[in-house]
Write a protein that holds these residues in place. Structure first.
Motif, short mmCIF file in Angstrom:
data_model
loop_
_atom_site.label_atom_id
_atom_site.label_comp_id
_atom_site.label_asym_id
_atom_site.label_seq_id
_atom_site.Cartn_x
_atom_site.Cartn_y
_atom_site.Cartn_z
N VAL A 605 44.88 56.34 8.87
CA VAL A 605 44.60 57.63 9.52
C VAL A 605 45.33 57.73 10.84
CG1 VAL A 605 42.78 59.12 10.42
CG2 VAL A 605 42.34 57.70 8.41
N ALA A 606 45.30 56.65 11.64
CA ALA A 606 45.99 56.66 12.93
C ALA A 606 47.50 56.79 12.73
CB ALA A 606 45.66 55.38 13.71
N ARG A 607 48.03 56.06 11.74
CA ARG A 607 49.48 56.12 11.51
C ARG A 607 49.91 57.51 11.05
NH1 ARG A 607 48.69 50.66 9.72
NH2 ARG A 607 48.21 51.31 7.60
N GLU A 608 49.11 58.13 10.17
CA GLU A 608 49.50 59.44 9.65
C GLU A 608 49.39 60.52 10.72
OE1 GLU A 608 50.80 60.21 6.85
OE2 GLU A 608 50.63 58.32 5.79
N ALA A 609 48.47 60.34 11.69
CA ALA A 609 48.30 61.35 12.74
C ALA A 609 49.32 61.20 13.85
CB ALA A 609 46.89 61.25 13.33
N SER A 610 50.02 60.07 13.89
CA SER A 610 50.92 59.79 15.00
C SER A 610 52.33 60.31 14.70
CB SER A 610 50.99 58.28 15.25
OG SER A 610 51.60 57.64 14.14
N SER A 611 53.15 60.34 15.75
CA SER A 611 54.55 60.68 15.57
C SER A 611 55.43 59.43 15.63
CB SER A 611 54.99 61.68 16.64
OG SER A 611 54.58 61.28 17.92
N ILE A 612 54.90 58.35 16.19
CA ILE A 612 55.65 57.09 16.30
C ILE A 612 54.70 55.94 15.93
CG2 ILE A 612 56.64 55.47 17.98
CD1 ILE A 612 57.87 57.83 19.39
N VAL A 613 55.20 54.95 15.18
CA VAL A 613 54.39 53.80 14.79
C VAL A 613 55.09 52.52 15.26
CG1 VAL A 613 53.38 52.52 12.86
CG2 VAL A 613 53.53 55.01 12.75
N LEU A 614 54.35 51.68 15.97
CA LEU A 614 54.88 50.38 16.39
C LEU A 614 54.66 49.39 15.25
CD1 LEU A 614 53.53 50.10 20.05
CD2 LEU A 614 55.62 51.18 19.23
#
Length: 842
Positions: A605-614
Motif C-alpha cells: 500500500v505504501a509503495r503504490e501510494a508513493s512516487s519514489i521507492v527506496l
C-alpha cells in the motif's frame, strides 16, 4: 459461545457487503486516451504530424505520430498503476479467518467475515476485521501497519475494563484488535465491530481513494511555454504568408514558406526532450537503488524544502535490540556491534532474559534476547536438555511473565526465569521501598534515552507441584535491560547533507516523546521541543500551520494527523517529501509532493501510494535521489535554454528571405532535419552532464520558479541573435560573391549546424568556465559530434540526400568558414556568459 448462525451471517454479508475495500470506479482506457489527446503538448505533436501528411512527407509524419502514441500509452499505464493502491489494501485486509458459527469453528475467507461474527485468534494470525476482545489470554498485537511502531501492544478482554470512548489503534491494555494487525503472543476470542471500509484500515483506504495528486509544476510550466510559442509562431507564420503573397505574388509558395517558418518556431522538441529527460532521469536514479514510480517526482525532488520522515523503519532499523544492561549491583554495559564478548557479570542477565521468553519468539523484544544470547554467550549447552514445564503469562495487574524450566527429565528441580516491567519485577522480588525508589530513578533515566526498559529476575523451585501463580516464587532481582530500535548508521550523514542543501528534516512518529527525542538527538535533528498528538488535537488549521513552521519532532501522532501535518506544510508553501513504510503512511505519502516509500520493509500500500521507492531502505538514498533530482533539473534548464537559443537563428534564417526578397534558404525538410534530428540528439549531451559543484550547497529552488527565468530567456536570445547574425552574415556575403544558390544553401546550413554545436559547449555549464567543462567527462558529447559530422557528410556525399536538401558541393575554404563560425560563436559567448552567470543558476 455459538456465534452467528450461517443464515444470519449470509444476510449481513448481502446487506453490508464483503469485508474488503470497495472497488473504485475506474476510468476506461478510451476515456483516459481522450483526456490525453486534449493536452496541448500532444495536440501539437498530432498537429505537426498532420502538417507533414499534408506535405506528403509520410516518414516524418509517422515519427511525430509515433511520439503521440507513446505518450498516450505511457499515460494509460500510469493511470492503471494508481488503481493498484486499493487493490493492495484489499489483499492485505482479506486474510483467512477462524470463526464460530452455529456453535462450530470454521475457517473462511477473510472477505466473508461480517459484523457480529465471533473470531478465534491465535499467535501468528492476522486480524481479519476490527474486533472487541471477549477473551484474552496474554494477547499482544503488532499494529505497526496502522501506527508505524514496531513494539507490540498488550490487549485485555472487554469485561476486564471499561470500554474507551474511541476505538483507536495504539496503546496498551485496550480491548480492541484491528484489521491488518498481527497477533504476536497469546490467544483469544473477539466479536467483529467493523469490516471493510468501516474498519480503521478501511478508513485509510477511503482517504486514499478520495485524494487527488497534484499535476507537476514542470508540466504546467511547459504547457504554458508551448502555448506561447504556438501563438507567436502561428501569428508570425500568417504574417509571413500574407507578406510573401503580396510582395511576390506566389500564394502556393507563400503557404509552403509559412509552414516552414511556423515549424521553425513551434517547439515540438520541448515535450520530446522533457520525456527523454524524465525517462533517463528515472533510469539514473534507479542506479542509486531508487525506483521512480512517477517521473514528475524527479523534477520536484530538486525543489523539496521539507523532508517528513517516519521514525520506525525509516530512521531506525525496525527491529528491537538490547542497547544497555544494568546489573542489580549497579554495573553498566552499553552494547555496540564491535564488542563480541559478554562480560561475565551480564551473562546471567541475558541468559535468564532469553529463558523468560518464548522458545520460538514472535515478539520483537523476545527476539532481541534470543539473538543476543546466541551471538554473545559462549556456552548455552547446559540449557539444551531443559524442558519448559509451565509459562505464567502477563496479567493487567502484574505486567510480568515467567517460564518454569525443568532442569532434567527425571528430577523435580526447576529454574524460574521472569521478565517484565521494572515495577512488576520489583514487586515479584519484594524489594524494599528505598530500593524501589532508586530503581525508578534508574528506569526514568534510561527511558529519557529512548529505551524500553525491562526488569529480569530468577528463582528456583523443588517439588512435584508448581504453584498456580508466579507471585508465589521467591525471586532474586538480576537487573535491568534497555531495548531500542537502533538508528540506521547512515542517517546522521544524510540529515547533515539535507541541512546543507537547505532541506528541513521533520520526524513524525507514533512513539512516545522520550523515544522520539532520543532518536532525533542521535539523528542530528535541530529541535527545541517535541509536539504531541494531544497538542495537535486542540489546534485548528491556522494554529497547526503556524506550529509546523518551527516544529521538527512530532510524537504520538495518529495517521490522520500525519496527513494534516503534510497539508499544513503545503499550505505554508513548502514542497514536502514524505517517507514511510506502513499502511498508516499511505495517505500522507500520496498527499505529499513527493511520496518516498521503503521498498524492503514497506507495505504494498505504501509503495503504490508513493512516487519514489527506496529499494534498499537506505535513508541515505534519499539524499542521492535529491542530488540527482537537482542535477536533472539543472540539465533540463540547460537543454531548454539551448533549444530556445537554436530556434532564434533557424526562425531568423527562414524569415530573412521573406522580408527582403532573397532566395528561400530552408524548406520544411531542412527545418525537420534540424528540429527532429540535430536538436534532440544535441539535447542528449545535456542529459548526460554531471552535476554542478554547488548542487547540494544551494537552497532549494522556489517551487513556483519558472523553468525559463527572465535571465535564462535573455541569455538564450543573446546566444540566438549572435548565432543568427554570424550565419546571416555568411549568407549575405555568399550572395554578394555570386555563389550558386545550392552552394549558398549548403554553406549556410553547415554554418548553422556547427554554430549549434558551439552552443552545446557554451551551455554545458552555467557556473564554470569552458575549460572546466571540457575536463568533465561526457561520452554523449563525443557521440553527438560524430553523429553531426556523419549527418553533414552524408548530405554532401550521398547524391540522394544532397538532391533532397538541394545542396551544392562545398570546398575546403567553404568548410573552413563553417568551422570558424562555430568557434567564433563559442569564444564570444564564453566571454559574455560571465555577466549572466549569477542569474543563470537555478
Amino acid at each position: 459461545m455459538p456465534g452467528l448462525s450461517e443464515a444470519e451471517a449470509q444476510a449481513r454479508l448481502a446487506t453490508e457487503g464483503f469485508n474488503e475495500m470497495p472497488r473504485p470506479s475506474r476510468r476506461t482506457p478510451l476515456r483516459i486516451a481522450i483526456e490525453v489527446v486534449r493536452e496541448p503538448m500532444l495536440a501539437l505533436l498530432l498537429g505537426g504530424g498532420s502538417v507533414y501528411l499534408l506535405l506528403g512527407d509520410l516518414q516524418e509524419a509517422l515519427i511525430l505520430l509515433a511520439f503521440a502514441t507513446l505518450s498516450v500509452g505511457i499515460t494509460i499505464v500510469q493511470e492503471a498503476r494508481t488503481e493498484r493502491v486499493l487493490e493492495a489494501l484489499r489483499d492485505l485486509t482479506s486474510p483467512r479467518a477462524l470463526v464460530i458459527r452455529d456453535g462450530e469453528r470454521k475457517r473462511i475467507a477473510g472477505r466473508e467475515v461480517v459484523r457480529g461474527d465471533t473470531v478465534v485468534l491465535g499467535e501468528g494470525d492476522r486480524v481479519p476485521a476490527d474486533i472487541v476482545l471477549i477473551q484474552s489470554r496474554d494477547i499482544q498485537t503488532d499494529e505497526s501497519l496502522l501506527t508505524g511502531e514496531s513494539v507490540p501492544v498488550r490487549k485485555i478482554a472487554a469485561r476486564d475494563a471499561d470500554l474507551p470512548a474511541q476505538c483507536r489503534p495504539g496503546g496498551d491494555d485496550l480491548p480492541f484488535a484491528f484489521s491488518g494487525s498481527l497477533i504476536v503472543r497469546g490467544s483469544g476470542i473477539g466479536e467483529v465491530l467493523a469490516t471493510g471500509p468501516l474498519s480503521q484500515i478501511g478508513a485509510i483506504g477511503q482517504s486514499l481513494s478520495t485524494m487527488e495528486t497534484e499535476a507537476p509544476r514542470l508540466r504546467r510550466q511547459t504547457k504554458r511555454l508551448v502555448g506561447i510559442f504556438a501563438l507567436v509562431g502561428g501569428a508570425v507564420s500568417v504574417l509571413a504568408v500574407v507578406l510573401y503573397g503580396l510582395l511576390r505574388g506566389g500564394w502556393l509558395d507563400a503557404v509552403l514558406a509559412g509552414i516552414a517558418l511556423g515549424m521553425s518556431m513551434l517547439p515540438e522538441e520541448f515535450p520530446m526532450v522533457l520525456t527523454i529527460f524524465m525517462a533517463m532521469g528515472a533510469w539514473r536514479i534507479s542506479q542509486a537503488r531508487v525506483l521512480t514510480r512517477r517521473a514528475a517526482a524527479i523534477e520536484t525532488l530538486g525543489s523539496a524544502t521539507v523532508l517528513c520522515t517516519d521514525k520506525t523503519g525509516t530512521l531506525t532499523e525496525n527491529r528491537m535490540t538490547i542497547a544497555e544492561m544494568r546489573t542489580a549491583d549497579g554495573k553498566l554495559l552499553r552494547l555496540n556491534s564491535s564488542s563480541k564478548e559478554m562480560p561475565a557479570a551480564f551473562a546471567e542477565l541475558v541468559e535468564i532474559g532469553a529463558l523468560a521468553s518464548a522458545e520460538i519468539p514472535f515478539d520483537p523484544m523476545e527476539r532481541a534476547f534470543h539473538k543476543l544470547a546466541q551471538e554473545r554467550l559462549a556456552k548455552r549447552a547446559e540449557g539444551a536438555d531443559w524442558k519448559l514445564a509451565r509459562a505464567y503469562g502477563l496479567r493487567p495487574e502484574l505486567l510480568a511473565m515467567s517460564n518454569a524450566w525443568r532442569l532434567s527429565a527425571e528430577g523435580n528441580d526447576y529454574l524460574i526465569a521472569a521478565k517484565g516491567s521494572p515495577e512488576a519485577i520489583a514487586a515479584l522480588c519484594r524489594l524494599p521501598a528505598d530500593r524501589v525508589a532508586s530503581l525508578k530513578d534508574v528506569v526514568d533515566a534510561m527511558a529519557t534515552e529512548g529505551l524500553r526498559v525491562l526488569g529480569v529476575a530468577r528463582s528456583s523451585h523443588a517439588g512435584d507441584q508448581l504453584p498456580d501463580k508466579q507471585t508465589e516464587f521467591e525471586f532474586e532481582f538480576l537487573g535491568l535491560v534497555g531495548l531500542a530500535d537502533p538508528l540506521r548508521a547512515e542517517v546522521p550523514d544524510a540529515v547533515s547533507n539535507c541541512r546543507s542543501a537547505g532541506i528541513r528534516v521533520i520526524m513524525i512518529t507514533g512513539d512516545y516523546p522520550a523515544t522520539a527525542r532520543a532518536i532525533a538527538r542521535g539523528a542530528g535533528l535541530d529541535f527545541n521541543d517535541v509536539v504531541t498528538g494531544e497538542e495537535l488535537k486542540a489546534q485548528d488549521d491556522a494554529a497547526l500551520s503556524a506550529r509546523v513552521k518551527t516544529a521538527t519532532v512530532f510524537a504520538r501522532i495518529m495517521p490522520e494527523q500525519k496527513l494534516a501535518i503534510v497539508r499544513a506544510l503545503k499550505a505554508n508553501g513548502e514542497i514536502v517529501a514524505m517517507t514511510g513504510d506502513g499502511v498508516n503512511d499511505a495517505p500522507s505519502l500520496k498527499a505529499a509532493d513527493i511520496g518516498i516509500a521503503m521498498g524492503g520493509r514497506g507495505t504494498d500500500v505504501a509503495r503504490e501510494a508513493s512516487s519514489i521507492v527506496l529499494l534498499d531502505d537506505d535513508f541515505g538514498s534519499i539524499v542521492k535521489a535529491i542530488r540527482l533530482g537537482r542535477r536533472i533539473y539543472d540539465n533540463l534548464r540547460k537543454a531548454m535554454g539551448f533549444i530556445l537559443a537554436v530556434h532564434v537563428p533557424i526562425a531568423g534564417l527562414a524569415l530573412l528571405p521573406l522580408l527582403f526578397g532573397l532566395p528561400i534558404l530552408f524548406g520544411p525538410i531542412h527545418i525537420a532535419f534540424l528540429e527532429m534530428v540535430i536538436d534532440p540528439v544535441c539535447s542528449l549531451v545535456f542529459e548526460a552532464e554531471t552535476e554542478e559543484d554547488d548542487t547540494m550547497r544551494r537552497a532549494p529552488r522556489h517551487p513556483e520558479a519558472a523553468l525559463f527565468s527572465r535571465s535564462l530567456i535573455a541569455w538564450s536570445v543573446v546566444q540566438g541573435l549572435l548565432a543568427f547574425a554570424l550565419v546571416a552574415g555568411i549568407f549575405l556575403v555568399a550572395l554578394r560573391w555570386g555563389m550558386p544558390e545550392n552552394e549558398i544553401r549548403a554553406l549556410t546550413f553547415f554554418s548553422l549546424v556547427l554554430t549549434i554545436v558551439g552552443l552545446i559547449f557554451v551551455n554545458r555549464t552555467f557556473s564554470e568556465s569552458l575549460l572546466v567543462a571540457l575536463i568533465r567527462p561526457n561520452r554523449s558529447l563525443a557521440f553527438v559530434v560524430v553523429v553531426v559530422a556523419a549527418a553533414l557528410g552524408g548530405t554532401l556525399a550521398w547524391p540522394l540526400a544532397s538532391g533532397l536538401f538541394q545542396f551544392g558541393p562545398l570546398h575546403l575554404d567553404d568548410l573552413a568558414v563553417t568551422l570558424a563560425a562555430g568557434l567564433a560563436v563559442l569564444v564570444c559567448l564564453e566571454v559574455l556568459k560571465h555577466f549572466w552567470r549569477d542569474g543563470l543558476k537555478a
